[in-house]
Design a protein around this motif. Structure first.
Motif, PDB file in Angstrom:
ATOM      1  N   UNK A   3       0.935  -1.076   0.013  1.00  0.00           N
ATOM      2  CA  UNK A   3      -0.177  -0.107   0.124  1.00  0.00           C
ATOM      3  C   UNK A   3       0.718   1.404  -0.049  1.00  0.00           C
ATOM      4  N   UNK A   4       1.955   1.090  -0.330  1.00  0.00           N
ATOM      5  CA  UNK A   4       2.927   2.272  -0.400  1.00  0.00           C
ATOM      6  C   UNK A   4       2.459   3.511  -1.022  1.00  0.00           C
ATOM      7  N   UNK A   5       1.778   3.018  -2.316  1.00  0.00           N
ATOM      8  CA  UNK A   5       1.523   4.121  -3.387  1.00  0.00           C
ATOM      9  C   UNK A   5       0.694   5.232  -2.624  1.00  0.00           C
ATOM     10  N   UNK A   6      -0.177   4.765  -1.626  1.00  0.00           N
ATOM     11  CA  UNK A   6      -1.124   5.764  -0.990  1.00  0.00           C
ATOM     12  C   UNK A   6      -0.143   6.984  -0.244  1.00  0.00           C
ATOM     13  N   UNK A   7       0.726   6.916  -0.051  1.00  0.00           N
ATOM     14  CA  UNK A   7       1.650   7.859   0.902  1.00  0.00           C
ATOM     15  C   UNK A   7       2.708   8.542  -0.152  1.00  0.00           C
ATOM     16  N   UNK A 127      16.497   8.894 -11.013  1.00  0.00           N
ATOM     17  CA  UNK A 127      16.020   8.010 -10.072  1.00  0.00           C
ATOM     18  C   UNK A 127      14.612   7.490 -10.555  1.00  0.00           C
ATOM     19  N   UNK A 128      14.104   7.830 -11.935  1.00  0.00           N
ATOM     20  CA  UNK A 128      12.803   7.149 -12.194  1.00  0.00           C
ATOM     21  C   UNK A 128      12.987   5.721 -12.108  1.00  0.00           C
ATOM     22  N   UNK A 129      14.201   5.265 -12.725  1.00  0.00           N
ATOM     23  CA  UNK A 129      14.333   3.687 -12.809  1.00  0.00           C
ATOM     24  C   UNK A 129      13.956   3.042 -11.583  1.00  0.00           C
ATOM     25  N   UNK A 130      13.942   3.574 -10.381  1.00  0.00           N
ATOM     26  CA  UNK A 130      13.478   3.083  -9.072  1.00  0.00           C
ATOM     27  C   UNK A 130      12.256   3.119  -8.756  1.00  0.00           C
ATOM     28  N   UNK A 204      10.943   0.365  -3.727  1.00  0.00           N
ATOM     29  CA  UNK A 204      11.387   0.064  -2.488  1.00  0.00           C
ATOM     30  C   UNK A 204      11.245   1.299  -1.765  1.00  0.00           C
ATOM     31  N   UNK A 205      11.081   1.455  -0.491  1.00  0.00           N
ATOM     32  CA  UNK A 205      10.617   2.473   0.393  1.00  0.00           C
ATOM     33  C   UNK A 205      11.888   2.584   1.387  1.00  0.00           C
ATOM     34  N   UNK A 237      10.035   7.753   0.461  1.00  0.00           N
ATOM     35  CA  UNK A 237      10.224   7.671   2.103  1.00  0.00           C
ATOM     36  C   UNK A 237       9.049   7.449   2.681  1.00  0.00           C
ATOM     37  N   UNK A 238       8.898   6.651   3.656  1.00  0.00           N
ATOM     38  CA  UNK A 238       7.779   6.347   4.460  1.00  0.00           C
ATOM     39  C   UNK A 238       7.361   7.435   5.281  1.00  0.00           C
ATOM     40  N   UNK A 239       5.840   7.488   5.175  1.00  0.00           N
ATOM     41  CA  UNK A 239       5.502   8.579   5.984  1.00  0.00           C
ATOM     42  C   UNK A 239       5.775   8.314   7.414  1.00  0.00           C
TER      43      UNK A 239
END
Length: 239
Positions: A3-7, A127-130, A204-205, A237-239
């Motif tokens: 669910x990383x996309x939400x942040x 960075x877009x490749x990540x 990855x975050x 970055x994780x919120x």
């Protein structure tokens, strides 16, 4: 993908005094989307999703209608997409999307956000490749197999499907957005999208452990939010 996309996509508004900025950003994006793909919602699914998002963010109808009328009238501003990449505070990987009628001004404004927080803007692709450039469609449901079947029957190149907490999340390459959305609308009765967007999702975050770097990162995001041409900011970055 989790669910990383939400942040990852920074909110356009967090307080009431930012409403005018929110209206302006949505107005610009609706105008560009309608001008490039047509103002008919039935044939321009990206515009349909954008307007639904605007309504959820309480953008008044007259703001939406004015942007649509301007797009249909021809002439007007000539905005273009500008995308910048770089490393923000705490080694954050950042992608910044802008709509601009003056690329030189916009580049200078965005670069200033990097330099004033002791960071450096990068070159395209740095960075877009990540990140995965993904169409993300989230809606209520739990029948993952029925969703997958509908998408495969429509020959949609699905990246991932997740069922969690009564919601189904569909991920597909950004080029499959219209086909994926149409397949779901055609096969799932009464579907309403909670999330209907194309985003850059980090592969990855990470977290920022240093309090100083965290404060600098928040300052960096705040400065970007103050740039009128900035539409979306994505980071790892994780919120």
């Amino acid at each position: 993908m989790g669910r990383a996309y939400q942040n990852r996509k920074e909110s356009m508004a967090k307080t009431s005094d930012q409403k005018a900025k929110v209206y302006s950003k949505y107005s610009r994006e609706i105008y560009v989307c309608a001008k490039s793909g047509g103002a008919e919602l039935e044939s321009n699914l990206a515009l349909s999703g954008l307007i639904e998002r605007a309504k959820k963010d309480q953008v008044p109808g007259h703001v939406i209608d004015k942007a649509l009328e301007k797009a249909q009238g021809g002439g007007g501003e000539d905005f273009e997409l500008a995308r910048y990449e770089g490393f923000g505070p705490g080694s954050a990987m950042v992608i910044i999307e802008c709509l601009t009628d003056n690329p030189n001004r916009t580049f200078g404004d965005v670069r200033n956000c990097f330099t004033k927080t002791k960071c450096k803007i990068g070159t395209p692709g740095s960075v877009s490749h990540m990140f995965d450039h993904s169409a993300i469609l989230v809606f209520a449901g739990d029948d993952e197999e029925a969703v997958l079947e509908a998408l495969l029957m429509a020959d949609v190149d699905v990246t991932d499907i997740e069922a969690e907490d009564g919601n189904i999340s569909v991920f597909a390459p950004h080029t499959e957005y219209a086909k994926a959305k149409q397949a779901l609308l055609d096969n799932l009765e009464g579907i309403e999208f909670e999330i209907d967007e194309i985003q850059f999702v980090p592969k990855m975050t990470k977290t920022i452990d240093s309090e100083d770097d965290r404060a600098l990162f928040e300052k960096f995001l705040g400065m970007l939010d103050d740039v009128d041409d900035v539409q979306n900011v994505y980071h790892d970055i994780d919120a």
